[in-house]
Scaffold this active site. Structure first.
Site, PDB file in Angstrom:
ATOM      1  N   TYR A   1     -16.339  27.403  17.848  1.00 15.88           N
ATOM      2  CA  TYR A   1     -16.189  28.736  17.263  1.00 15.88           C
ATOM      3  C   TYR A   1     -17.494  29.180  16.599  1.00 15.88           C
ATOM      4  O   TYR A   1     -17.956  30.297  16.796  1.00 15.88           O
ATOM      5  CB  TYR A   1     -15.044  28.739  16.239  1.00 15.88           C
ATOM      6  CG  TYR A   1     -14.900  30.046  15.507  1.00 15.88           C
ATOM      7  CD1 TYR A   1     -14.232  31.110  16.090  1.00 15.88           C
ATOM      8  CD2 TYR A   1     -15.445  30.221  14.233  1.00 15.88           C
ATOM      9  CE1 TYR A   1     -14.116  32.330  15.431  1.00 15.88           C
ATOM     10  CE2 TYR A   1     -15.328  31.431  13.557  1.00 15.88           C
ATOM     11  CZ  TYR A   1     -14.662  32.474  14.163  1.00 15.88           C
ATOM     12  OH  TYR A   1     -14.548  33.675  13.516  1.00 15.88           O
TER      13      TYR A   1
ATOM     14  N   GLN B   1     -20.373  32.241  17.766  1.00 20.02           N
ATOM     15  CA  GLN B   1     -20.688  33.384  16.918  1.00 20.02           C
ATOM     16  C   GLN B   1     -22.103  33.906  17.183  1.00 20.02           C
ATOM     17  O   GLN B   1     -22.382  35.074  16.953  1.00 20.02           O
ATOM     18  CB  GLN B   1     -20.536  33.018  15.428  1.00 20.02           C
ATOM     19  CG  GLN B   1     -19.129  32.689  15.014  1.00 20.02           C
ATOM     20  CD  GLN B   1     -18.154  33.795  15.336  1.00 20.02           C
ATOM     21  OE1 GLN B   1     -18.273  34.912  14.840  1.00 20.02           O
ATOM     22  NE2 GLN B   1     -17.161  33.501  16.170  1.00 20.02           N
TER      23      GLN B   1
ATOM     24  N   HIS C   1       0.822  -1.206   0.000  1.00 20.30           N
ATOM     25  CA  HIS C   1       0.000   0.000   0.000  1.00 20.30           C
ATOM     26  C   HIS C   1       0.861   1.262   0.000  1.00 20.30           C
ATOM     27  O   HIS C   1       2.056   1.200   0.260  1.00 20.30           O
ATOM     28  CB  HIS C   1      -1.006   0.017   1.152  1.00 20.30           C
ATOM     29  CG  HIS C   1      -0.407   0.060   2.514  1.00 20.30           C
ATOM     30  ND1 HIS C   1       0.182  -1.022   3.118  1.00 20.30           N
ATOM     31  CD2 HIS C   1      -0.313   1.079   3.404  1.00 20.30           C
ATOM     32  CE1 HIS C   1       0.609  -0.685   4.327  1.00 20.30           C
ATOM     33  NE2 HIS C   1       0.328   0.587   4.521  1.00 20.30           N
TER      34      HIS C   1
ATOM     35  N   HIS D   1       0.978   5.392   1.356  1.00 22.73           N
ATOM     36  CA  HIS D   1       0.474   6.448   2.241  1.00 22.73           C
ATOM     37  C   HIS D   1       1.008   7.780   1.726  1.00 22.73           C
ATOM     38  O   HIS D   1       2.219   7.913   1.513  1.00 22.73           O
ATOM     39  CB  HIS D   1       1.023   6.302   3.664  1.00 22.73           C
ATOM     40  CG  HIS D   1       0.356   5.281   4.485  1.00 22.73           C
ATOM     41  ND1 HIS D   1      -0.785   5.534   5.208  1.00 22.73           N
ATOM     42  CD2 HIS D   1       0.685   4.000   4.724  1.00 22.73           C
ATOM     43  CE1 HIS D   1      -1.134   4.429   5.857  1.00 22.73           C
ATOM     44  NE2 HIS D   1      -0.259   3.489   5.577  1.00 22.73           N
TER      45      HIS D   1
END
Length: 133
Positions: A126, A130, A63, A65
């Site tokens: 966050y 608001q 594989h 990555h």
């Protein structure tokens, strides 16, 4: 906002990273020796061509990555499609034994996870905060 963390275009400031993983067909352990070396070269070459920065790369026998950074216009699917398609075509041409062992070099699937500096929890908080402003 002028740190190395962000990149800029005419219309955006961004920091987009993806962890991508994919395997050879049947998870065959063919990514070794000269094939692995050539694969790394081809990935870097194609990444430059499509405006993708490979931050980290590891080619394992069965594989691949990648940690990539890119522009907002490059989707993870586009990046993976370009890298897999190009490397498959070139590697199967340069290493004919790959054709006899595999009907296609890569599986059709891949793994993708977005990688960012800010956590999901921080973003949720966050946005929630608001409301009070």
């Amino acid at each position: 906002m002028n740190g190395k963390r962000w990149k800029r275009s005419k219309t955006a400031v961004y920091n987009i990273g993806y962890h991508l993983v994919w395997c050879p067909k049947y998870r065959r352990r063919v990514l070794v020796g000269k094939v692995a070396e050539r694969l790394k070269e081809l990935l870097l070459q194609k990444a430059r061509e499509i405006e993708v920065e490979i931050v980290e790369m590891e080619v394992m026998p069965d594989h691949v990555h990648l940690f990539v950074k890119t522009t907002p216009t490059n989707s993870p699917h586009f990046i993976t499609q370009q890298l897999k398609g190009y490397t498959s075509r070139v590697l199967r041409k340069e290493f004919p034994f790959l054709k006899s062992r595999l009907p296609s070099l890569w599986t059709r699937s891949y793994y993708c996870e977005s990688v960012g500096h800010v956590s999901e929890e921080t973003i949720r908080k966050y946005i929630e905060d608001q409301k009070g402003k």
